[in-house]
Enzyme design. Structure first.
Site, PDB file in Angstrom:
ATOM      1  N   ARG A   1      40.407  -9.855  50.148  1.00  0.00           N
ATOM      2  CA  ARG A   1      39.586 -10.627  49.197  1.00  0.00           C
ATOM      3  C   ARG A   1      38.211  -9.973  49.077  1.00  0.00           C
ATOM      4  NH1 ARG A   1      36.827 -14.455  51.130  1.00  0.00           N
ATOM      5  NH2 ARG A   1      38.436 -15.415  52.405  1.00  0.00           N
TER       6      ARG A   1
ATOM      7  N   ASP B   1      31.516 -10.393  25.912  1.00  0.00           N
ATOM      8  CA  ASP B   1      32.970 -10.274  26.081  1.00  0.00           C
ATOM      9  C   ASP B   1      33.429  -9.138  25.173  1.00  0.00           C
ATOM     10  OD1 ASP B   1      35.738 -10.515  25.899  1.00  0.00           O
ATOM     11  OD2 ASP B   1      35.719 -12.698  26.072  1.00  0.00           O
TER      12      ASP B   1
ATOM     13  N   TYR C   1      37.505 -17.251  22.026  1.00  0.00           N
ATOM     14  CA  TYR C   1      38.835 -17.566  22.558  1.00  0.00           C
ATOM     15  C   TYR C   1      38.876 -19.028  23.029  1.00  0.00           C
ATOM     16  CZ  TYR C   1      42.674 -17.725  25.878  1.00  0.00           C
ATOM     17  OH  TYR C   1      43.795 -18.102  26.575  1.00  0.00           O
TER      18      TYR C   1
HETATM   19  O1  P1T Z   1      43.851 -14.540  29.562  1.00  0.00           O
HETATM   20  P1  P1T Z   1      42.704 -14.006  30.401  1.00  0.00           P
HETATM   21  O2  P1T Z   1      42.936 -12.680  30.996  1.00  0.00           O
HETATM   22  O3  P1T Z   1      42.204 -15.025  31.411  1.00  0.00           O
HETATM   23  O4  P1T Z   1      41.468 -13.748  29.384  1.00  0.00           O
HETATM   24  C1  P1T Z   1      40.853 -14.774  28.666  1.00  0.00           C
HETATM   25  C2  P1T Z   1      40.223 -14.218  27.420  1.00  0.00           C
HETATM   26  C3  P1T Z   1      38.861 -13.976  27.380  1.00  0.00           C
HETATM   27  N1  P1T Z   1      38.255 -13.462  26.286  1.00  0.00           N
HETATM   28  C4  P1T Z   1      38.958 -13.139  25.186  1.00  0.00           C
HETATM   29  C5  P1T Z   1      38.250 -12.573  24.000  1.00  0.00           C
HETATM   30  C6  P1T Z   1      40.340 -13.345  25.150  1.00  0.00           C
HETATM   31  O5  P1T Z   1      41.004 -13.013  24.025  1.00  0.00           O
HETATM   32  C7  P1T Z   1      40.994 -13.910  26.286  1.00  0.00           C
HETATM   33  C8  P1T Z   1      42.454 -14.202  26.281  1.00  0.00           C
HETATM   34  N2  P1T Z   1      43.012 -14.290  25.002  1.00  0.00           N
HETATM   35  C9  P1T Z   1      44.323 -14.571  24.721  1.00  0.00           C
HETATM   36  C10 P1T Z   1      45.247 -14.838  25.656  1.00  0.00           C
HETATM   37  C11 P1T Z   1      44.665 -14.567  23.276  1.00  0.00           C
HETATM   38  O6  P1T Z   1      45.851 -14.495  22.902  1.00  0.00           O
HETATM   39  O7  P1T Z   1      43.720 -14.618  22.468  1.00  0.00           O
END
Ligand code: P1T
Length: 386
Positions: free
Chosen positions: A50, A174, A102
């Site tokens: 971890r 992001d 998202y």
């Molecule tokens: O799914 P994860 O790895 O936890 O990521 C979240 C996330 C964060 N920021 C953006 C811009 C994202 O598109 C996502 C995850 N998005 C999808 C699963 C989707 O289909 O848009």
């Protein structure tokens, strides 16, 4: 001083060295929870997975390199990486976030962190002036997603960074949709760059992972503390998969961008189309900013057919045969989704419609197949509109 390597070399070599044990060119998957010690504290740099693991460490160095940062941190998912950033804050603090983002990010902010006393303002950031009017002395973080998911709005990172610096507010970007192949937010003044590494960085739809990259050592220490103390780390196998994905990021992105441009133009010329959202169009609202801060326009496209409703959008995504109907994006294979019922269902209808995420919206993640097959597939699916 060592000459810095170019991006397309960094994806392969950045922060990487042959493994110390046998010279393995790819880091071995150190699938272990712990490391033997000769005396308490007497270890070879790693004590518990971890806190640190050599495979994750190799990925973290690679992440830092491709984002022109100094410190990389790899997490169990994109949301776990975001969760760590928000934990830098304290109850009473305010965050200004992109309004069109998202659905899972919105849910994390609203449903998990608001009950802990954090306050989120969701702002349309196309016009940077709107951000300035939302700033108060309690504002501690600006959260930018650009291009946005799923409306492909482009936010001027440099302008937001100037604002954040003026008011001594942290800026996190992001960078999931663009990837560092297209834009490097730290170079534009952001403090933190975040990724859902599940997407283009991994690139093969076979791993869920997240990433943060920073330059400031103090910020890196605080985030590392949270990563270790909260524990949502990227496992060794997943770290290996993301690192392997990054090695082909530039060649995959080149094709994603080429296919994206071809499909965006095809869709726009289709008589059944009402609106196509893609930052490469000259009349995209922030095309000038996109041209300035992005090297290319990516493979994400959203569209609304003329006079379409919920059922029409669903019929299109169900009719596609080469595109797979699925959540997620950024893999080599093309995916199609219906944001209102899938990725953005956690945003109340009224809220999401304000930013354009209507029931008729379809989102495409254009893969790296032959674009002609993708266009033929779209052609047959759009003909289902009748
Ligand atoms: O799914 P994860 O790895 O936890 O990521 C979240 C996330 C964060 N920021 C953006 C811009 C994202 O598109 C996502 C995850 N998005 C999808 C699963 C989707 O289909 O848009």
């Amino acid at each position: 001083m060592k000459k810095p390597l170019r991006f397309n070399t960094n994806t392969i070599h950045g922060g990487q060295e042959p493994d110390k044990a046998y010279g393995a060119v790819m880091p071995p998957i150190y699938q272990t929870s712990t490391f033997a010690q000769t005396t308490p504290g007497g270890h070879k740099g790693f004590e518990y997975s971890r806190s640190g693991n050599p495979t994750r460490h190799a990925l973290e160095k690679g992440l830092a390199s491709i984002e022109n940062g100094t410190y990389g941190l790899a997490f169990a998912s994109g949301l776990a990486a975001m969760d760590a950033v928000i934990k830098l804050l304290s109850p009473g603090d305010e965050i200004i976030s992109t309004n069109d983002l998202y659905g899972g990010s919105y849910r994390l902010f609203r449903k998990v962190f608001e009950p802990f006393g954090l306050h989120f303002h969701f702002v349309d950031m196309k016009d940077t002036g709107r951000i300035e009017s939302a700033i108060s002395e309690k504002t501690k973080l600006i959260w930018v997603e650009t291009p946005t998911n799923p409306m492909m709005n482009v936010i001027d990172i440099r302008a937001v960074a100037e604002l954040a610096q003026k008011h001594k507010i942290l800026l996190a970007v992001d960078n999931t949709f663009a990837t560092p192949y297209i834009q490097q937010p730290l170079d534009l003044g952001a403090d933190i760059v975040m990724h859902s590494a599940t997407k283009y960085l991994g690139g093969h739809s076979d791993v869920v992972a997240g990433a943060l990259v920073v330059r400031d050592p103090d910020l890196a220490d605080r985030l590392y503390f949270i990563q270790n103390a909260s524990g949502a780390v990227c496992g060794p196998m997943d770290s290996y998969l993301v690192l392997r994905g990054i090695k082909t990021l530039h060649v995959r992105m080149q094709r994603h961008c080429e296919n994206g441009a071809e499909i965006a133009r095809y869709l726009r010329s289709h008589p059944a189309m009402e609106k196509v959202y893609w930052p490469g169009f000259e009349d995209h609202p922030n095309h000038e900013v996109a041209k300035e801060q992005m090297n290319d326009f990516g493979g994400m496209i959203s569209f609304v057919p003329k006079g379409a409703n919920y059922a029409d959008a669903v019929r299109i995504v169900e009719s596609l045969k080469v595109f797979t109907l699925a959540e997620s994006l950024g893999g080599v294979e093309s995916l199609a989704g219906h944001p209102a019922s899938m990725t953005h269902a956690s945003i109340p209808k009224e809220e999401r419609e304000k930013s354009g995420v209507t029931d008729a919206l379809v989102r495409l993640s254009v893969g790296i197949e032959d674009a002609r097959d993708l266009i033929e597939d779209l052609e047959q699916a759009l003909s289902s509109l009748g």
